[in-house]
Design an enzyme around this catalytic site. Sequence first.
Site, short mmCIF file in Angstrom:
data_model
loop_
_atom_site.label_atom_id
_atom_site.label_comp_id
_atom_site.label_asym_id
_atom_site.label_seq_id
_atom_site.Cartn_x
_atom_site.Cartn_y
_atom_site.Cartn_z
N GLY A 12 0.82 -1.21 0.00
CA GLY A 12 0.00 0.00 0.00
C GLY A 12 0.85 1.25 0.00
CB ALA A 13 4.33 1.71 -0.82
NE ARG A 15 -4.73 6.78 -1.71
CZ ARG A 15 -5.21 5.65 -2.23
NH1 ARG A 15 -4.51 5.05 -3.20
NH2 ARG A 15 -6.33 5.13 -1.79
CG ASN A 78 0.56 1.06 4.92
OD1 ASN A 78 0.15 1.71 5.87
ND2 ASN A 78 0.32 1.44 3.66
CB SER A 131 -6.34 1.04 13.77
OG SER A 131 -7.09 2.16 14.20
CE1 TYR A 144 -9.38 0.29 8.73
CE2 TYR A 144 -9.76 1.36 10.85
CZ TYR A 144 -8.92 1.06 9.79
OH TYR A 144 -7.64 1.53 9.79
CB ALA A 146 -14.25 -6.42 13.57
CE LYS A 148 -6.18 -1.45 9.72
NZ LYS A 148 -4.89 -1.71 9.05
CB ILE A 177 -2.91 8.68 9.72
CG1 ILE A 177 -2.54 7.69 10.84
CG2 ILE A 177 -1.64 9.17 9.03
CD1 ILE A 177 -1.90 6.41 10.32
#
Length: 241
Positions: A12-13, A15, A78, A131, A144, A146, A148, A177
């Site tokens: 996931g790099a 952005r 990520n 997270s 979401y 759950a 994480k 973030i």
Amino acid sequence: MDIQYSTALVTGANRGLGRAIAEALAAAGAKVYAASRSGTLAGPVAGGIVPVTLDVTDAASIEAAADALGDVTVLVNNAGVALSGGPISAPSLDRARAEMETNYFGTLAMARAFAPLIAANGGGAIVNVASIVSHAPIPQAGTYSASKAAVLSASLSMRAELAPRAIRVLTVLPGFIETDMTANNDVPKISPEAVAADILAGLRGNAEEIYPGVAADLARAFYADPKAHERALAGRLEAAE
């Protein structure tokens, strides 16, 4: 660990946080594979960064990456999606399944594929981006949260399994973030660069869990009285109805 002599793969790099992590690792002297589904990065690419194509939800894509990137010593999981929705209020289970597929199963599949390579290269580290909602879920993003929480739980097991193979497992648990994912959230946020700096500090030190910015305070407040957190959220939802 000495980042200067590492070879890192960041998912996931293209952005946001992933791009910041890739650039921070490269600036520290690491060779960095910056992975995205498109295989391209927008704008100037820093020296030491090699764009690669990878979809963490596709088994064939992961296998191809593992075959091609045999020198990896640091894996940063990520890649993630946040589609929002409560466990009950979401219109269907589709969003929950998509979040689990990327956030949890993608992380798990990448770790399974690259742990043997990292071990064969003499050891290294796996960094799983979870997270703060792994601890303190938010109803409006319950599915979401759950996914994480699953990342956090898996990280604990990975740490025990991989320690004998000289592979450290670090879990990153940030709050909000400043990324595209949180653009519509009017809350205090931390910059991707600040989170990336905390990750590098954790790699250089002996960290197992990293709480960037105010995340550590949020985690302490939650565990001091988890039921208070639950009651407060329920009250807010009731007031909004």
